[in-house]
Design a protein around this motif. Structure first.
Motif, PDB file in Angstrom:
ATOM      1  N   ILE A 170       0.869  -1.178   0.000  1.00 44.92           N
ATOM      2  CA  ILE A 170       0.000   0.000   0.000  1.00 44.92           C
ATOM      3  C   ILE A 170       0.912   1.236   0.000  1.00 44.92           C
ATOM      4  CG2 ILE A 170      -1.703   1.296   1.354  1.00 44.92           C
ATOM      5  CD1 ILE A 170      -2.476  -1.500   2.580  1.00 44.92           C
ATOM      6  N   PHE A 171       0.560   2.246  -0.801  1.00 52.99           N
ATOM      7  CA  PHE A 171       1.418   3.424  -0.958  1.00 52.99           C
ATOM      8  C   PHE A 171       0.741   4.688  -0.437  1.00 52.99           C
ATOM      9  CE2 PHE A 171       2.380   0.367  -4.303  1.00 52.99           C
ATOM     10  CZ  PHE A 171       3.744   0.199  -4.151  1.00 52.99           C
ATOM     11  N   ASN A 172       1.560   5.616   0.078  1.00 48.22           N
ATOM     12  CA  ASN A 172       1.023   6.895   0.538  1.00 48.22           C
ATOM     13  C   ASN A 172       1.021   7.918  -0.594  1.00 48.22           C
ATOM     14  OD1 ASN A 172       3.669   7.790   0.243  1.00 48.22           O
ATOM     15  ND2 ASN A 172       4.076   7.924   2.429  1.00 48.22           N
ATOM     16  N   GLN A 173       0.773   9.185  -0.254  1.00 52.19           N
ATOM     17  CA  GLN A 173       0.648  10.219  -1.277  1.00 52.19           C
ATOM     18  C   GLN A 173       1.960  10.532  -1.976  1.00 52.19           C
ATOM     19  OE1 GLN A 173       0.386  10.571   2.008  1.00 52.19           O
ATOM     20  NE2 GLN A 173       0.832  12.656   2.719  1.00 52.19           N
ATOM     21  N   PHE A 174       3.061  10.034  -1.422  1.00 52.87           N
ATOM     22  CA  PHE A 174       4.365  10.251  -2.034  1.00 52.87           C
ATOM     23  C   PHE A 174       4.838   9.039  -2.843  1.00 52.87           C
ATOM     24  CE2 PHE A 174       4.258  12.613   2.026  1.00 52.87           C
ATOM     25  CZ  PHE A 174       4.268  13.907   1.509  1.00 52.87           C
ATOM     26  N   GLY A 175       3.964   8.050  -2.969  1.00 53.90           N
ATOM     27  CA  GLY A 175       4.343   6.845  -3.688  1.00 53.90           C
ATOM     28  C   GLY A 175       5.272   5.949  -2.895  1.00 53.90           C
ATOM     29  N   GLU A 176       5.260   6.100  -1.555  1.00 53.12           N
ATOM     30  CA  GLU A 176       6.119   5.295  -0.688  1.00 53.12           C
ATOM     31  C   GLU A 176       5.325   4.115  -0.120  1.00 53.12           C
ATOM     32  OE1 GLU A 176       8.693   9.114   1.007  1.00 53.12           O
ATOM     33  OE2 GLU A 176       6.921   8.379   2.092  1.00 53.12           O
ATOM     34  N   ALA A 177       5.938   2.949  -0.095  1.00 53.56           N
ATOM     35  CA  ALA A 177       5.296   1.763   0.469  1.00 53.56           C
ATOM     36  C   ALA A 177       5.255   1.900   1.987  1.00 53.56           C
ATOM     37  CB  ALA A 177       6.057   0.508   0.068  1.00 53.56           C
ATOM     38  N   VAL A 178       4.058   1.996   2.559  1.00 51.87           N
ATOM     39  CA  VAL A 178       3.926   2.253   3.987  1.00 51.87           C
ATOM     40  C   VAL A 178       3.231   1.111   4.744  1.00 51.87           C
ATOM     41  CG1 VAL A 178       3.977   4.752   3.783  1.00 51.87           C
ATOM     42  CG2 VAL A 178       1.794   3.545   3.557  1.00 51.87           C
ATOM     43  N   ALA A 179       2.580   0.233   4.034  1.00 44.21           N
ATOM     44  CA  ALA A 179       1.886  -0.887   4.667  1.00 44.21           C
ATOM     45  C   ALA A 179       1.656  -1.964   3.612  1.00 44.21           C
ATOM     46  CB  ALA A 179       0.552  -0.437   5.276  1.00 44.21           C
ATOM     47  N   GLY A 180       1.179  -3.098   4.062  1.00 43.41           N
ATOM     48  CA  GLY A 180       0.877  -4.181   3.136  1.00 43.41           C
ATOM     49  C   GLY A 180      -0.384  -4.899   3.553  1.00 43.41           C
ATOM     50  N   ILE A 235      -6.696   6.257   0.905  1.00 39.33           N
ATOM     51  CA  ILE A 235      -5.916   7.109   1.816  1.00 39.33           C
ATOM     52  C   ILE A 235      -5.238   8.254   1.071  1.00 39.33           C
ATOM     53  CG2 ILE A 235      -5.522   5.186   3.414  1.00 39.33           C
ATOM     54  CD1 ILE A 235      -2.630   5.003   2.336  1.00 39.33           C
ATOM     55  N   GLY A 236      -5.589   8.433  -0.190  1.00 37.85           N
ATOM     56  CA  GLY A 236      -5.005   9.508  -0.972  1.00 37.85           C
ATOM     57  C   GLY A 236      -3.622   9.205  -1.487  1.00 37.85           C
ATOM     58  N   GLY A 237      -3.286   7.918  -1.542  1.00 37.08           N
ATOM     59  CA  GLY A 237      -1.964   7.527  -2.014  1.00 37.08           C
ATOM     60  C   GLY A 237      -1.897   7.364  -3.509  1.00 37.08           C
ATOM     61  N   VAL A 238      -0.686   7.198  -4.001  1.00 40.42           N
ATOM     62  CA  VAL A 238      -0.454   6.990  -5.425  1.00 40.42           C
ATOM     63  C   VAL A 238       0.576   5.891  -5.588  1.00 40.42           C
ATOM     64  CG1 VAL A 238      -1.010   9.348  -6.136  1.00 40.42           C
ATOM     65  CG2 VAL A 238       1.334   8.782  -5.484  1.00 40.42           C
ATOM     66  N   PRO A 239       0.454   5.054  -6.628  1.00 40.13           N
ATOM     67  CA  PRO A 239       1.473   4.029  -6.863  1.00 40.13           C
ATOM     68  C   PRO A 239       2.778   4.691  -7.247  1.00 40.13           C
ATOM     69  CG  PRO A 239      -0.061   4.114  -8.692  1.00 40.13           C
ATOM     70  CD  PRO A 239      -0.632   5.017  -7.625  1.00 40.13           C
ATOM     71  N   PRO A 240       3.896   4.006  -7.045  1.00 40.12           N
ATOM     72  CA  PRO A 240       5.202   4.602  -7.392  1.00 40.12           C
ATOM     73  C   PRO A 240       5.367   4.742  -8.899  1.00 40.12           C
ATOM     74  CG  PRO A 240       5.474   2.295  -6.857  1.00 40.12           C
ATOM     75  CD  PRO A 240       4.036   2.636  -6.549  1.00 40.12           C
ATOM     76  N   ARG A 241       6.162   5.712  -9.280  1.00 37.62           N
ATOM     77  CA  ARG A 241       6.457   5.866 -10.702  1.00 37.62           C
ATOM     78  C   ARG A 241       7.375   4.760 -11.154  1.00 37.62           C
ATOM     79  NH1 ARG A 241       7.725  12.377 -11.223  1.00 37.62           N
ATOM     80  NH2 ARG A 241       5.631  13.110 -10.676  1.00 37.62           N
TER      81      ARG A 241
END
Length: 274
Positions: free
Chosen positions: A224-234, A267-273
């Motif tokens: 799961i990714f946050n708004q910065f495209g960082e993996a924060v949970a799974g 949660i307003g996240g985005v996948p990583p580029r």
């Protein structure tokens, strides 16, 4: 001109020292005792003293103080100590800082309804996977991870899913914290094999724990990714190997990948580029 009210300070102006001599030693010892109680499933005074490195008299005074605040509880019939209700209430405020747990709940319930298997939510903390939420299957044989349970990052579906999407320096730092323990014949313990595993995870978008932590149990997870495209949970589904067979990895991988994408959006996240 309006007078601006400054925000209250979080520490004294003169505070610049982060060394051990600024710690309240009795509180530091109390935290050690509380962590020991939290890891156990009912411990005697002797066990708590031994595991925390305190004398029995010191450990008892700490326990009595924590009991006064309902942080721990004493079970008279078994003569054992347990975590109390106030510890849960304090800890629940951590979960309140993030919407991931709240937003994940209906998605995890959907995973369980679609697959009949247990759904899990976890994060990485201090180089370990820590489970923060679970929706259990109704099957008699199932995986169970009590919230707060910790696990090895290299032998966990969620752990590997997160490692694959962390910055390389961060993932290498986590893996170098100590020797990679072997739990079953399938545990991946070499850094070269793990690097190859990370490539496979990124290619498919999900990770598989193929009886690597517990023989007979498998898990499929996605990050799961946050708004910065960082993996924060799974998020994952887990259960016995006779139900979650390798032949279902693609099917179940799509389920957890879709779930992770839905939670990421919620949660307003985005996948990583790429």
């Amino acid at each position: 001109m309006a007078h601006r009210v400054g925000r209250a300070r979080g520490r004294p102006r003169s505070f610049h020292n982060s060394s051990d001599n600024t710690l309240i030693q009795s509180l530091d010892r109390a935290m050690d005792v509380l962590k020991v109680v939290a890891r156990g499933d009912g411990l005697s005074l002797t066990e708590i003293a031994d595991l925390s490195g305190q004398s029995a008299s010191t450990a008892y005074r700490i326990l009595i103080t924590l009991q006064k605040h309902r942080i721990v509880e004493f079970d008279e019939p078994t003569q054992t100590w347990h975590v109390g209700i106030e510890a849960f209430r304090v800890g629940s405020h951590f979960l309140g800082r993030t919407s991931i747990v709240e937003q994940s709940r209906p998605v995890m319930q959907r995973i369980m309804a679609e697959t009949g298997e247990t759904a899990n939510l976890a994060i990485i903390d201090r180089g370990e996977v820590i489970f923060v939420s679970q929706v259990e299957t109704h099957e008699p044989i199932r995986a169970f991870f009590r919230p707060g349970t910790r696990g090895p990052v290299h032998a966990s579906g969620i752990g590997k899913a997160l490692l694959a999407y962390l910055p390389r320096a961060q993932s290498e730092s986590i893996l170098k914290r100590g020797a990679l323990s072997t739990y079953t014949a399938k545990t991946i313990v070499s850094h070269e094999a793990l690097a190859a595993e990370m490539e496979r995870i990124r290619a498919h978008g999900f990770a598989v724990d193929d009886e690597e932590r517990t023989q007979g149990m498998r898990c499929i997870a996605a990050p799961i990714f946050n708004q910065f495209g960082e993996a924060v949970a799974g998020v994952s589904l887990s259960g016995p190997a006779f139900r979650i067979t390798p032949g279902r990895d693609t099917e179940y991988g799509a389920v957890v990948r879709k779930a992770a994408e839905d939670i990421t959006r919620a949660i307003g996240g985005v996948p990583p580029r790429e």
